[in-house]
Design an enzyme around this catalytic site. Structure first.
Site, PDB file in Angstrom:
ATOM      1  N   CYS A   2       0.891  -1.243   0.011  1.00 30.12           N
ATOM      2  CA  CYS A   2       0.004   0.013   0.101  1.00 30.12           C
ATOM      3  C   CYS A   2       0.702   1.210  -0.085  1.00 30.12           C
ATOM      4  O   CYS A   2       2.075   1.039   0.119  1.00 30.12           O
ATOM      5  CB  CYS A   2      -1.016   0.132   1.271  1.00 30.12           C
ATOM      6  SG  CYS A   2      -1.844  -1.422   1.409  1.00 30.12           S
ATOM      7  N   LYS A 604       1.397  -8.546 -19.033  1.00 29.05           N
ATOM      8  CA  LYS A 604       1.553  -8.954 -17.799  1.00 29.05           C
ATOM      9  C   LYS A 604       0.122  -9.925 -17.210  1.00 29.05           C
ATOM     10  O   LYS A 604       0.483 -10.976 -16.710  1.00 29.05           O
ATOM     11  CB  LYS A 604       1.474  -7.624 -16.561  1.00 29.05           C
ATOM     12  CG  LYS A 604       1.536  -8.090 -15.129  1.00 29.05           C
ATOM     13  CD  LYS A 604       2.822  -8.810 -14.883  1.00 29.05           C
ATOM     14  CE  LYS A 604       3.038  -9.228 -13.522  1.00 29.05           C
ATOM     15  NZ  LYS A 604       4.051 -10.094 -13.296  1.00 29.05           N
TER      16      LYS A 604
END
Length: 609
Positions: A2, A604
């Site tokens: 985060c 990805k």
């Protein structure tokens, strides 16, 4: 995982915090929020989704104040939502938090019993309530924080405000990164350098067990227990892009070196050491359901398929349940035999892989139990599976997977322990032994990473080879496949992974003095067999790069090049052996000048079938 930004000074806090959060967007997030204090009153704005949503909210209802904290959240406890977004407030205490609190359930139950009401599903709100509970008893903000943190187990980076002490900002660190920026009459706190680099280049790096209190225009550093600290600042000369990569040349290298932390985050809060068991509540599979499993099908693509192959070895060995492993794009087109006693376990880093999602839906339609191993919380696969086991690897930017792969292996190990305990094939003592092994993995990975410079020299020696062969046996055969995939993905050199025992059934015809052969030969039950296979390569002029257990002098005498790593036990070796293979692929690619983080033709997350 985060992002955190805090500010205290003479400027308006919101623009500074918002700018800092934008500079942390590369880390990935699912929600965001900011809180400021003005005249002793907290004012919060939170939103799900991208920062643009929060920005629009602030434009419509501005936030004033010269002290504030902000956060971008990557969900670990509770799905992405406005109510789970940070900051969280309890009474007069406001908190933003990175990390995972191991004993949050125990603390929450105690706080609920005392009459406290929770408004989110997060472990972070527990910290806010705990500090507020202490503050109610002491009336001293700093003391309340110290007393609360003394009861918390787990990892955290915290920024904390208090409405009753509006000129004070407190930050604390344990197991999650935190940096303090020193300005002219103003101070910044962040989880990563890029967030504040445009405001100051004078940084103080906090260590575990430390706390900083910003009050009356200066910071005071100490231990959580209260011992004063004399911290020195460092001048940072990084460019903004270098800062995003943590000083590493590429995201891939950064993510390789993040693997010890990623593994620690994946096991934190899940190990029941005394019981020899693990806690996997999010999988939503009760013991009775686990005992009803007659067969397991693991379905995945690419790197995740390689981790699935390792999982097959683990589960069949310890749980005595037949396991099949399928490539997702093949699974749904072969009319597989599936019934209510089948557990379909899908593995996907992104949770959005189209073929894997389609296989999951097919199995559900046929009545199978389903579970998923994912890295991205609340992704499509995580939502649609009956249960999920999250790998807490954090955002992975490099297209070639590294830390996500290693944490998938750890997740499969965790699930094997849980399944074995449920079906009775793993007893308490064996469970304790397996958990003890897992606890060593972060340190073993750190040791394996120390081979980086040696691997770079090896890469320089073999970078012009046109073909590579990777050999392994047993659980290390999938690691050979993964090593070959990494090399071809980012260096564009042709490479094949093969079972060492199958070499004589074809690939041996390719071996000559121009072909490097990477042989995985740790000390295990197949050691002698692999040694024999290696001799066959040497006899035909092959150039052997042997990756072996530390201290193996016999291998060092035979191979052209030897890399020693600390392989602690047969079943954990695949995790450790992955590191030098990742580093080899990385350094060869760098030397050849390819785009390591975004190799040609690859994505990805493969969201088309």
């Amino acid at each position: 995982m985060c992002g955190i930004v805090g500010y205290i000074g003479a400027q308006e806090a919101t623009p500074i915090i918002l700018d800092g959060l934008k500079r942390l967007e590369y880390r990935g997030y699912d929600s965001a929020g900011i809180c400021t204090l003005l005249e002793g009153k907290a004012d919060k704005r939170r939103s799900e989704g991208k920062l643009i949503n929060l920005e629009r909210l602030i434009q419509s209802t501005p936030l004033a104040g010269r002290i504030g904290i902000g956060h971008t959240r990557w969900a670990t406890h509770g799905p992405p939502s406005e109510r789970n977004a940070h900051p969280h407030q309890a009474g007069s205490i406001i908190v933003v938090h990175n990390g995972i609190i191991e004993n949050y359930l125990e603390l929450k139950q105690r706080l609920v019993t005392s009459g406290r009401v929770f408004n989110s599903d997060t472990d972070t709100e527990v910290i806010a309530h705990l500090i507020d509970d202490k503050f109610a008893g002491t009336g001293d903000f700093e003391r309340a924080v110290r007393e609360a943190l003394a009861e918390v187990r787990g990892a955290y980076a915290l920024c904390i405000l208090c409405e009753r002490e509006p000129g004070v900002l407190i930050a604390a660190k344990q197991g999650s990164p935190m940096v303090v920026g020193l300005g002219e009459g103003e101070f910044f706190v962040a989880s990563d350098i890029p967030a504040i680099l445009s405001h100051t280049r004078e940084m103080v790096f906090m260590e575990d067990g430390e706390i900083v209190v910003f009050r009356d225009g200066h910071p005071t550093f100490s231990t959580v227990a209260g011992a004063p600290l004399d911290k020195k600042s460092r001048h940072i000369d990084w460019s903004p892009l270098m800062a995003e990569k943590g000083g590493y040349k590429h995201f891939m290298l950064k993510e390789i070196f993040e693997q010890p932390r990623a593994v620690q985050d994946t096991i934190t809060g899940r190990l029941l050491e005394e019981q020899g068991d693990v806690r996997l509540e999010e999988m939503k599979l009760a013991d009775e359901q686990l005992r009803g499993i007659g067969r397991i099908c693991i379905v995945a693509c690419g790197t995740s398929w390689h981790s699935a192959l390792v999982g097959k070895f683990l589960m069949e060995e310890h749980c005595r349940i037949p396991v099949e492993v399928d490539i997702a794009s093949e699974f749904r087109y072969r009319n597989p035999v599936i019934d209510s006693k089948t557990l379909l376990l899908v593995i996907s880093q992104s949770g959005e892989t189209a073929d894997t999602l389609a296989a999951l839906r097919e199995a559900k339609a046929r009545g199978a139990m389903t579970a998923a191993i994912c890295n991205v919380v609340d992704s499509s696969i995580a939502r649609e599976a009956h249960g999920v086991l999250y790998t807490h690897a954090g955002p992975e930017i490099g297209v070639a997977s590294t830390k996500a792969f290693v944490t998938q292996l750890v997740a499969l190990y965790l699930f094997t322990i849980r399944l074995g305990r449920a079906v009775g094939t793993i007893d308490c003592e064996q469970g304790r032994t397996m958990i003890g092994g897992l606890l060593k993995v972060p340190a073993l990975l750190e040791q394996a990473l120390e081979t980086n410079e040696q691997v770079e020299r090896i890469a320089r020696r073999y970078m012009n080879a046109r073909d590579f062969l990777y050999l392994g046996r047993g659980m290390n055969y999938p690691i050979a496949l993964e090593g070959a995939l990494k090399l071809k993905e980012i260096s564009y050199i042709h490479a094949e992974g093969y079972p060492a025992g199958e070499m004589k059934h074809g690939p041996i015809a390719l071996i000559d003095e121009n072909m490097p052969v990477v042989v995985l030969v740790p000390k295990n039950s197949t050691y002698e067999k692999v040694l024999s296979n290696m001799e066959e390569v040497i006899a035909r002029g092959g150039r052997v790069i042997a990756i072996c257990s530390a201290g193996d002098e016999a291998i060092a005498k035979k191979a052209e090049v030897t890399l020693e790593v600390p392989t602690d036990g047969e079943e954990l070796a695949p995790i450790i052996l992955s590191v030098p293979l990742q580093l080899l692929a990385y350094h060869v690619a760098v030397l050849k000048g390819t785009d390591v983080d975004q190799p040609r033709n690859l994505a990805k997350s493969v969201t088309v079938e």
